[in-house]
Design a protein around this motif. Structure first.
Motif: not given
Length: 499
Positions: A13-15, A165-168, A194-196, A223-225
């Motif tokens: 998820v980007g940790k 991870d919002i992308d998934r 944190i929304i990644n 919210v990280l793009p």
């Protein structure tokens, strides 16, 4: 101890990326900061200056923190060798190979002591510890003896932020589900969300932020793009970059099931005329301009897999027809004539032997002790140039070449690797050989010339890396409430000191 734990709702998820960004942001403010992950499960590793092995993510995070990586930053590293077993690396040295059940049964108490010892050493030297969890912190079947998420936050007594991870897709369910499965005490530690990996118009997510904060009582810190081309090495096989397609050179990377140190390939993604394709069968290979065979944690098993899939015979034909092949570490071993495992250190079965692909005249004999060392040297003078290179070795066993065609002359005087057919066949134990920009450019230009393409100037990615750390920190601070994140750690420490 002053610190922050970066948790995730799942793997990938980007940790690691966010922890890296936090490390650089603190370092840029003059804070003595160190990364920490108690237990890593990855075959993508990093060799410290004293020849010890840790997870690559913590090595990268140490670079971002502008400090030297040490075993205290990742005391336990698990390197999968099969679906059931993993090598256990404790404070940088391999100590055993255990099944998942055996690891939980016999290693837990030793792991707790290792974590406490690591914290004691880090606390003496650093003002801030940026900790990273693993996978999900609420794997119910594993929580009672976990060594990497909430138990570690409890030992260190630090607050946590939860990354999703919002992308998934399913970001609301993943956040709410994770928090609902925590104990009340665990949930009290989570002080920010944190929304990644967000794509699109952020205004469309504003109601989502309000709902999350209302539903959980926990602030959304940012919210990280989605960030493209960040150049930060991935941690495990879930982080392998996708194949790319560009006009110019086509490089096929043959992916073994137990791939290790896939970061060896990542520099090619920064070449503007190089496509990188990951392939697993002859039908996927096509007609590449070059083949890279990367490292593996289970050389003989992966060799058997390749031979069964028909890749071994395909590579022999490709080599016979003048193809460019570079084998690194386990890939180098596979290209030889024979692999011998007298004590079972590679396969787990003493006395195992396997015929190699027969492309390099070499025999590899696996031994008990693993070699982990940083290396510097030059291309061997017989090649006609003496470019300086550096990297690191992580491997079991020794490879004996049946003829004298060395690739490198190391600073310790040792000849290393194989350089055949005027550079069309190369084998080496040196991980990150292609991170040496001038050597990578020399190799690529030889392929370009063979294809009738114009040669190119080197792409100096080594010079870009530190710049990328700063860009990553700036990206974090632009889209996240940095002062609030810092305050979470400070206020937690302050309130607990008053108790």
């Amino acid at each position: 101890m002053k610190g922050i734990m970066v948790l995730g709702t799942a793997s990938d998820v980007g940790k690691s990326l966010i922890a890296t960004a936090i490390c650089r942001a603190y370092a840029n403010e003059g804070v003595r900061v160190a990364p920490f992950k108690s237990q890593n499960m990855s075959n993508n590793s990093y060799v410290t200056s004293d020849g010890k092995e840790i997870g690559r993510a913590q090595g990268i995070q140490a670079e971002a923190a502008r400090t030297e990586a040490t075993v205290w930053m990742n005391p336990i590293l698990l390197k999968p060798r099969s679906d059931q077993n993993a090598e256990v690396v404790l404070f940088g040295k391999a100590v055993n190979t255990l099944s998942g059940k055996a690891y939980r049964d016999i290693f837990y108490e030793k792991g707790l002591k290792a974590i406490s010892s690591a914290f004691e050493n880090l606390e003496d030297e650093y003002e801030m510890i940026v900790m990273e969890g693993a996978g999900s912190p609420v794997e119910i079947n594993l929580k009672d003896r976990e060594l990497v998420n909430m138990k570690v936050a409890e030992i260190a007594d630090v607050p946590a932020v939860l990354v999703a991870d919002i992308d998934r897709g399913g970001v609301f369910a993943s956040i709410i589900g994770t928090l609902e499965l925590m104990t009340p005490e665990e949930k009290l530690r989570v002080k920010g969300l944190i929304i990644n990996k967000f794509r699109g118009d952020l205004s469309l997510f504003e109601e989502g932020i309000k709902w999350l904060e209302s539903r959980t009582g926990i602030p959304v810190l940012g919210v990280l793009p989605f960030l493209e081309n960040h150049m930060i090495d991935g941690e495990d096989s879930l982080s392998i970059p996708a194949s790319t397609y560009k006009a110019g050179l086509d490089i096929a990377v043959i992916k073994p099931p137990y791939i290790s140190n896939f970061s060896d390939v990542e520099p090619f993604y920064l070449e503007h005329d190089v496509s990188v394709r990951w392939v697993s069968s002859p039908g996927e290979i096509g007609e590449p301009d070059a083949i890279i065979l990367p490292g593996t944690k289970s050389t003989i098993k992966d060799l058997q897999y390749f031979k069964k899939a028909g890749i071994g015979s395909w590579l022999r034909d490709y080599a016979a027809n003048g193809g460019f092949i570079a084998g690194i570490c386990g890939g180098y071993q596979m290209l030889g004539d024979k692999l011998i495992d007298p004590i079972g250190s590679d396969t787990g079965t003493a006395g195992s032997e396997e015929e190699g692909m027969g492309i390099i005249p070499a025999v590899t004999t696996f031994s008990k002790d693993k070699i982990t060392v940083r290396i510097e040297g030059k291309l061997h003078q017989d090649i006609g140039t003496t470019l300086t290179v550096k990297g690191y070795e992580i491997h079991l066993g020794q490879t004996e070449i049946g003829c004298r065609q060395p690739f490198l002359l190391l600073n310790n005087g040792r000849e290393e690797g194989f350089y055949g057919k005027n550079g069309r066949i190369i084998g080496t134990y040196l991980h990150h050989i292609f991170h040496n920009d001038e050597w990578r450019n020399l190799w690529l230009n030889s392929i370009r010339q063979a294809k009738g393409l114009p040669v190119q100037k080197p792409v100096y990615i080594g010079r870009l890396k530190d710049q990328k750390y700063d860009e990553l920190a700036d990206h974090l601070k632009e889209h996240l409430d940095w002062d609030r994140l810092k305050g979470i750690s400070y206020n937690w420490r302050k309130s607990h000191e008053l108790v």
